[in-house]
Scaffold this motif. Sequence first.
Motif, PDB file in Angstrom:
ATOM      1  N   LEU A 174       0.831  -1.202   0.000  1.00  0.00           N
ATOM      2  CA  LEU A 174       0.000   0.000   0.000  1.00  0.00           C
ATOM      3  C   LEU A 174       0.866   1.253   0.000  1.00  0.00           C
ATOM      4  CD1 LEU A 174      -2.723   1.422   0.201  1.00  0.00           C
ATOM      5  CD2 LEU A 174      -2.655   1.073   2.681  1.00  0.00           C
ATOM      6  N   ARG A 175       1.923   1.244   0.772  1.00  0.00           N
ATOM      7  CA  ARG A 175       2.816   2.419   0.807  1.00  0.00           C
ATOM      8  C   ARG A 175       3.476   2.633  -0.547  1.00  0.00           C
ATOM      9  NH1 ARG A 175       4.053   0.138   6.077  1.00  0.00           N
ATOM     10  NH2 ARG A 175       3.120   1.465   7.701  1.00  0.00           N
ATOM     11  N   CYS A 176       3.847   1.537  -1.225  1.00  0.00           N
ATOM     12  CA  CYS A 176       4.438   1.660  -2.569  1.00  0.00           C
ATOM     13  C   CYS A 176       3.428   2.282  -3.539  1.00  0.00           C
ATOM     14  CB  CYS A 176       4.876   0.291  -3.084  1.00  0.00           C
ATOM     15  SG  CYS A 176       6.320  -0.402  -2.261  1.00  0.00           S
ATOM     16  N   TYR A 177       2.186   1.829  -3.460  1.00  0.00           N
ATOM     17  CA  TYR A 177       1.151   2.373  -4.335  1.00  0.00           C
ATOM     18  C   TYR A 177       0.945   3.862  -4.047  1.00  0.00           C
ATOM     19  CZ  TYR A 177      -0.628  -1.943  -6.484  1.00  0.00           C
ATOM     20  OH  TYR A 177      -0.765  -3.072  -7.239  1.00  0.00           O
ATOM     21  N   ALA A 178       0.899   4.210  -2.761  1.00  0.00           N
ATOM     22  CA  ALA A 178       0.666   5.608  -2.386  1.00  0.00           C
ATOM     23  C   ALA A 178       1.785   6.500  -2.915  1.00  0.00           C
ATOM     24  CB  ALA A 178       0.556   5.735  -0.868  1.00  0.00           C
ATOM     25  N   ARG A 179       3.021   6.027  -2.804  1.00  0.00           N
ATOM     26  CA  ARG A 179       4.149   6.826  -3.317  1.00  0.00           C
ATOM     27  C   ARG A 179       4.056   6.961  -4.827  1.00  0.00           C
ATOM     28  NH1 ARG A 179       7.187   3.906   0.597  1.00  0.00           N
ATOM     29  NH2 ARG A 179       7.878   2.419  -0.992  1.00  0.00           N
ATOM     30  N   ARG A 180       3.690   5.861  -5.514  1.00  0.00           N
ATOM     31  CA  ARG A 180       3.650   5.909  -6.976  1.00  0.00           C
ATOM     32  C   ARG A 180       2.570   6.871  -7.467  1.00  0.00           C
ATOM     33  NH1 ARG A 180       5.598   6.838 -10.732  1.00  0.00           N
ATOM     34  NH2 ARG A 180       6.153   5.632 -12.578  1.00  0.00           N
ATOM     35  N   LEU A 181       1.473   6.966  -6.701  1.00  0.00           N
ATOM     36  CA  LEU A 181       0.377   7.843  -7.094  1.00  0.00           C
ATOM     37  C   LEU A 181       0.494   9.231  -6.477  1.00  0.00           C
ATOM     38  CD1 LEU A 181      -2.594   5.313  -6.870  1.00  0.00           C
ATOM     39  CD2 LEU A 181      -1.538   6.219  -8.941  1.00  0.00           C
ATOM     40  N   GLY A 182       1.587   9.467  -5.754  1.00  0.00           N
ATOM     41  CA  GLY A 182       1.816  10.791  -5.185  1.00  0.00           C
ATOM     42  C   GLY A 182       0.808  11.161  -4.121  1.00  0.00           C
ATOM     43  N   SER A 183       0.281  10.183  -3.397  1.00  0.00           N
ATOM     44  CA  SER A 183      -0.716  10.461  -2.374  1.00  0.00           C
ATOM     45  C   SER A 183      -0.052  10.753  -1.039  1.00  0.00           C
ATOM     46  CB  SER A 183      -1.659   9.254  -2.212  1.00  0.00           C
ATOM     47  OG  SER A 183      -2.350   9.014  -3.415  1.00  0.00           O
ATOM     48  N   PRO A 184      -0.757  11.457  -0.162  1.00  0.00           N
ATOM     49  CA  PRO A 184      -0.201  11.727   1.170  1.00  0.00           C
ATOM     50  C   PRO A 184       0.080  10.429   1.911  1.00  0.00           C
ATOM     51  CG  PRO A 184      -2.179  13.023   0.774  1.00  0.00           C
ATOM     52  CD  PRO A 184      -2.077  12.040  -0.349  1.00  0.00           C
ATOM     53  N   LYS A 185       0.894  10.518   2.934  1.00  0.00           N
ATOM     54  CA  LYS A 185       1.221   9.348   3.737  1.00  0.00           C
ATOM     55  C   LYS A 185      -0.048   8.769   4.340  1.00  0.00           C
ATOM     56  CE  LYS A 185       4.035   7.772   7.628  1.00  0.00           C
ATOM     57  NZ  LYS A 185       4.979   8.188   8.697  1.00  0.00           N
ATOM     58  N   LEU A 186      -0.208   7.457   4.207  1.00  0.00           N
ATOM     59  CA  LEU A 186      -1.406   6.796   4.707  1.00  0.00           C
ATOM     60  C   LEU A 186      -1.189   6.319   6.137  1.00  0.00           C
ATOM     61  CD1 LEU A 186      -2.164   4.749   1.504  1.00  0.00           C
ATOM     62  CD2 LEU A 186      -3.524   6.637   2.348  1.00  0.00           C
ATOM     63  N   GLU A 187      -2.171   6.548   6.975  1.00  0.00           N
ATOM     64  CA  GLU A 187      -2.089   6.135   8.362  1.00  0.00           C
ATOM     65  C   GLU A 187      -2.652   4.728   8.513  1.00  0.00           C
ATOM     66  OE1 GLU A 187      -0.631   7.729  10.758  1.00  0.00           O
ATOM     67  OE2 GLU A 187      -0.156   9.503   9.543  1.00  0.00           O
ATOM     68  N   ILE A 188      -1.825   3.819   9.055  1.00  0.00           N
ATOM     69  CA  ILE A 188      -2.283   2.469   9.325  1.00  0.00           C
ATOM     70  C   ILE A 188      -2.773   2.429  10.766  1.00  0.00           C
ATOM     71  CG2 ILE A 188      -1.644   0.041   9.377  1.00  0.00           C
ATOM     72  CD1 ILE A 188      -1.481   1.310   6.621  1.00  0.00           C
ATOM     73  N   PRO A 189      -4.006   1.977  11.010  1.00  0.00           N
ATOM     74  CA  PRO A 189      -4.542   2.006  12.370  1.00  0.00           C
ATOM     75  C   PRO A 189      -3.753   1.133  13.332  1.00  0.00           C
ATOM     76  CG  PRO A 189      -5.949   0.700  10.926  1.00  0.00           C
ATOM     77  CD  PRO A 189      -4.953   1.394  10.047  1.00  0.00           C
ATOM     78  N   ARG A 190      -3.643   1.595  14.545  1.00  0.00           N
ATOM     79  CA  ARG A 190      -2.953   0.841  15.594  1.00  0.00           C
ATOM     80  C   ARG A 190      -3.896   0.645  16.767  1.00  0.00           C
ATOM     81  NH1 ARG A 190       2.273   0.504  14.163  1.00  0.00           N
ATOM     82  NH2 ARG A 190       3.071   2.016  12.655  1.00  0.00           N
ATOM     83  N   GLY A 191      -3.509  -0.264  17.647  1.00  0.00           N
ATOM     84  CA  GLY A 191      -4.338  -0.521  18.816  1.00  0.00           C
ATOM     85  C   GLY A 191      -5.607  -1.281  18.519  1.00  0.00           C
ATOM     86  N   VAL A 192      -5.648  -1.989  17.363  1.00  0.00           N
ATOM     87  CA  VAL A 192      -6.811  -2.801  17.002  1.00  0.00           C
ATOM     88  C   VAL A 192      -6.340  -4.231  16.754  1.00  0.00           C
ATOM     89  CG1 VAL A 192      -8.058  -0.855  16.002  1.00  0.00           C
ATOM     90  CG2 VAL A 192      -6.543  -2.204  14.558  1.00  0.00           C
ATOM     91  N   SER A 193      -7.292  -5.133  16.559  1.00  0.00           N
ATOM     92  CA  SER A 193      -6.921  -6.526  16.315  1.00  0.00           C
ATOM     93  C   SER A 193      -6.213  -6.667  14.975  1.00  0.00           C
ATOM     94  CB  SER A 193      -8.169  -7.417  16.331  1.00  0.00           C
ATOM     95  OG  SER A 193      -8.968  -7.172  15.193  1.00  0.00           O
ATOM     96  N   ARG A 194      -5.536  -7.782  14.805  1.00  0.00           N
ATOM     97  CA  ARG A 194      -4.810  -8.028  13.554  1.00  0.00           C
ATOM     98  C   ARG A 194      -5.764  -8.034  12.360  1.00  0.00           C
ATOM     99  NH1 ARG A 194      -1.021 -13.208  13.497  1.00  0.00           N
ATOM    100  NH2 ARG A 194      -0.124 -11.947  15.180  1.00  0.00           N
ATOM    101  N   THR A 195      -6.935  -8.648  12.538  1.00  0.00           N
ATOM    102  CA  THR A 195      -7.911  -8.698  11.443  1.00  0.00           C
ATOM    103  C   THR A 195      -8.430  -7.307  11.108  1.00  0.00           C
ATOM    104  OG1 THR A 195      -8.583 -10.945  12.035  1.00  0.00           O
ATOM    105  CG2 THR A 195     -10.119  -9.641  10.699  1.00  0.00           C
ATOM    106  N   GLU A 196      -8.740  -6.524  12.131  1.00  0.00           N
ATOM    107  CA  GLU A 196      -9.239  -5.165  11.896  1.00  0.00           C
ATOM    108  C   GLU A 196      -8.180  -4.309  11.205  1.00  0.00           C
ATOM    109  OE1 GLU A 196     -12.377  -4.448  15.562  1.00  0.00           O
ATOM    110  OE2 GLU A 196     -10.234  -4.260  15.961  1.00  0.00           O
ATOM    111  N   ARG A 197      -6.932  -4.464  11.609  1.00  0.00           N
ATOM    112  CA  ARG A 197      -5.855  -3.694  10.981  1.00  0.00           C
ATOM    113  C   ARG A 197      -5.695  -4.086   9.517  1.00  0.00           C
ATOM    114  NH1 ARG A 197      -0.472  -1.474  13.135  1.00  0.00           N
ATOM    115  NH2 ARG A 197       0.896  -1.477  11.307  1.00  0.00           N
ATOM    116  N   ARG A 198      -5.740  -5.392   9.262  1.00  0.00           N
ATOM    117  CA  ARG A 198      -5.602  -5.856   7.880  1.00  0.00           C
ATOM    118  C   ARG A 198      -6.753  -5.351   7.024  1.00  0.00           C
ATOM    119  NH1 ARG A 198      -6.637 -11.913   7.451  1.00  0.00           N
ATOM    120  NH2 ARG A 198      -8.754 -11.053   7.617  1.00  0.00           N
ATOM    121  N   ASP A 199      -7.996  -5.462   7.535  1.00  0.00           N
ATOM    122  CA  ASP A 199      -9.158  -5.009   6.768  1.00  0.00           C
ATOM    123  C   ASP A 199      -9.089  -3.505   6.511  1.00  0.00           C
ATOM    124  OD1 ASP A 199     -10.115  -7.560   6.703  1.00  0.00           O
ATOM    125  OD2 ASP A 199     -11.626  -7.277   8.263  1.00  0.00           O
ATOM    126  N   ALA A 200      -8.663  -2.740   7.519  1.00  0.00           N
ATOM    127  CA  ALA A 200      -8.562  -1.287   7.347  1.00  0.00           C
ATOM    128  C   ALA A 200      -7.505  -0.945   6.302  1.00  0.00           C
ATOM    129  CB  ALA A 200      -8.218  -0.625   8.680  1.00  0.00           C
TER     130      ALA A 200
END
Length: 466
Positions: A174-200
Amino acid sequence: MDLRPLLGARRIRRRPVDDDLASVIALDPASAARTKRPTLRIAHFTDTYLPRRDGVVTSVQTLTAAMSELGHSSLLVVPRHRDLPEDEQLLRLPAVPCGVAQFRLAAWPRSRHVERVAHWLPNVVHVHTPGPVGLLGIFAARRLGLPLVQTYHTDLRAYVDAYRLPSPVIESLLRCYARRLGSPKLEIPRGVSRTERRDATVDAGTGLLLADADAVLVPTPAILARRHLPIDDERIYVAPTGVSLPSVPPGAGKAFRRRHGIQPDEPVVLFVGRVNREKGIPLLTEAFGRLRDVVPSARLVLVGAVYDARWVQRLLEQAGISDRTVLTGQLPPDQVAQAYAGCDVFGFPSLTDTQGLVIQEAALAGLPAVLADEALHGTGPLAGTGVLAGTDPMRFAEALEELLTNPVKRAQVGEEARARAKQNSPSDYAQRMAAIYGRALRRAGSAERQSRGERRGPFRSRRLIA
């Protein structure tokens, strides 16, 4: 044509749109074809293509062939494979096998790839998949100032789970895609379950990929019942793929049975698709194991590529059906049509499909289907036909049993499905798509006078293309 000034900018103002072309195609695509009015040149981008066979490949092939009948031209940008024919319609990108389900990983998008697309002079970019080829399509639409249409073919959350992709890999991608498309830094959620983080993370990637689209297509409303797409509703269109089936000679079904050692009087349950986790194969094998207790002569035929043979064999042994199951592997379309002709009931246990093209194919052959997915059963071209059994193996087995042992009901359900499937032809599909392309062109034209934020607009009611 010197493309260096064009390709040097990260994003350029959209190319002026031919209002006549957009209006004619959007309002009456069939008339545009008959009167030889200006026609479309669509550049399609897909990470999956022949010799692999799946719903995306079928959809792309069906669409481009039917659009050609309307007088429109298509360029297919695909991963290179040694078995692909020389075809001026194909732009083949360097690619290597990635070791998963016959996927080939194409080269990372570069300006030189955009230049090759630009020389074809497309009017519209249509992206079908979220891999590197799809990313190139988004990149090309930006660089060339073209309208962007995307199809959400794949339930990404479900496939990430089925193929057990680790969260760190998804986040890095996802970070590679964001850099390639010139998008702002994406925030990955923390403090949630592994499944919730992956889905987000998957949802953030979906939003990133769909952000620029002038039209986003979903094959059936089933995907909208499962997932919220992070875009405004006015850009979402429901456009089911039209389906056809190769004609088979009389006796083709009997010949298929003989070829695979199936007796003429044995009732047969058929599945067509990848024989893999995301297709619900464990549900089907367990259900068939229970079915065998009451219909001991029944046979199960699984048509499709097998990527984990040991896993499949384990399922068959656990269900006690190894001796009653035929695994054909991946077959060409004419042999798949023979399989439909030679079987009695279609079993479709998948909970991840967005369109279920094989259900429509089975319907064209007159086969009644038993489905597990309530959303897929209740929507799309075949809405309400077939039998909804849900995900309980016993209920699924009972539904299969009733159709196998009741020829009157089997014929009735099959004919109802066939009549419905005939109403969704490839030519009808092409006309729907031509209209959507025309609307995307018009939207892109109006976007020249609006900011990107204004173009997204407020959320409105979803527009359905029947």
